[in-house]
Design an enzyme around this catalytic site. Sequence first.
Site, mmCIF file in Angstrom:
data_model
loop_
_atom_site.group_PDB
_atom_site.id
_atom_site.type_symbol
_atom_site.label_atom_id
_atom_site.label_comp_id
_atom_site.label_asym_id
_atom_site.label_seq_id
_atom_site.Cartn_x
_atom_site.Cartn_y
_atom_site.Cartn_z
ATOM 1 N N ILE A 40 0.833 -1.195 0.000
ATOM 2 C CA ILE A 40 0.000 0.000 0.000
ATOM 3 C C ILE A 40 0.868 1.246 0.000
ATOM 4 C CG2 ILE A 40 -1.872 1.195 1.162
ATOM 5 C CD1 ILE A 40 -2.585 -1.584 0.212
ATOM 6 N N GLY A 43 1.215 8.171 2.677
ATOM 7 C CA GLY A 43 1.850 9.456 2.940
ATOM 8 C C GLY A 43 1.407 9.969 4.288
ATOM 9 N N GLY A 44 1.732 11.208 4.567
ATOM 10 C CA GLY A 44 1.394 11.776 5.857
ATOM 11 C C GLY A 44 -0.093 12.039 6.021
ATOM 12 N N MET A 45 -0.856 12.085 4.894
ATOM 13 C CA MET A 45 -2.272 12.422 4.954
ATOM 14 C C MET A 45 -3.187 11.218 4.734
ATOM 15 S SD MET A 45 -2.388 15.665 5.586
ATOM 16 C CE MET A 45 -4.063 16.101 5.148
ATOM 17 N N GLY A 46 -2.755 10.283 3.941
ATOM 18 C CA GLY A 46 -3.640 9.172 3.625
ATOM 19 C C GLY A 46 -2.899 8.017 2.990
ATOM 20 N N LYS A 63 -8.347 5.469 -2.560
ATOM 21 C CA LYS A 63 -7.636 6.490 -1.798
ATOM 22 C C LYS A 63 -8.488 6.897 -0.605
ATOM 23 C CE LYS A 63 -5.360 11.010 -2.367
ATOM 24 N NZ LYS A 63 -5.021 12.084 -3.335
ATOM 25 N N ASP A 155 0.172 22.165 -8.049
ATOM 26 C CA ASP A 155 1.184 21.339 -7.381
ATOM 27 C C ASP A 155 1.864 20.416 -8.382
ATOM 28 O OD1 ASP A 155 2.721 20.529 -5.218
ATOM 29 O OD2 ASP A 155 1.311 18.964 -4.602
#
Length: 337
Positions: A40, A43-46, A63, A155
């Site tokens: 999987i 990251g820091g958010m999900g 996600k 981004d």
Amino acid sequence: ALLVRPGDGGRPLESTLKQRADLVIEGALAGRYELIDERIAAGGMGFIAKARHKAMGNLVAIKMLLAEQSELVNITRFQGEARALAGLRHPGIVRVTDFGTEGGRPWCIMEWLDGETFADELARGDCPPERVIAVFRKLARALAYCHAEGIVHRDLKPANIMIVDDEPILVDFGLAREVPRADMSTAPDAMELSGSEEAIGTPAYMAPEQALSQTCDERTDVYGLSALLYHCLTGEPPFHASNTLALLDKVCKQEPDPPRERAAGVPDWLSRLCLQGLAKDPAGRPPSAEAFAHALVRREAPGVRDHKNALPPQRLRQGRSNGCGVDRRDGESCFCL
């Protein structure tokens, strides 16, 4: 490197993701999807899980936000990204096919992209000028489509571009902005998809107006595309510094060296086009992603007034800065002014 979640006894986050993904499958998506891969991405958010639609058999990416990141601002950002992508249909943009909420945590279903990130390709150092021109012409066309639909990405960076069968695909619209298409030139009702009034993005590829919390439009993406082009041509972003604030200061004040002075074999016209896109003043850049793509097709760097087939800049409001922080998602700093 394994991610460690604070307050989890130092246990590697990776070791808990399979269990988290199983909970997602058993909850909101029960009976529809089967988790098929324990590897999987996180990251820091999900996190993103690989799964298969039981009835149709196609692979998908699920996600979902981490439970500890399910604050209103993050939920709004996540849902905004899903809504924006769900309305886009372009071969150069990842597709979202469904989204919803489970236990207060949003999720979305995206097509599974079987490839690598552009960051992986750049790390190998096998991206000659002709390959760069081909990739960026397609990226610029994909961005032009986004802008025509009223969405600015904000981004652009190597990790947010997937390469599938040699074709570039834009992903991660979590920091995007949209505006009603009825009047893109003034955009009085611009909506922040990120749900934040912070200036956020990746410092190495962030436009000066974005770093300063000023008005952004499609020329902000032209800058990001040019910063990414600079990286491809020279092997590194336009600016470097020992810390984020110093880097942003250079982004706003310092002129980059011409790419052809830092790397042999860069065509003069491509070096000049790249520098045009990195102009501090948005008015000094190609006026649109479509104009940028046109210049790549013609292999020239015309004066800004001479760019043809440009879409009008879509101006969007940006909130004022309010505090600072660094979100180190997918290995790169995302700075919040």
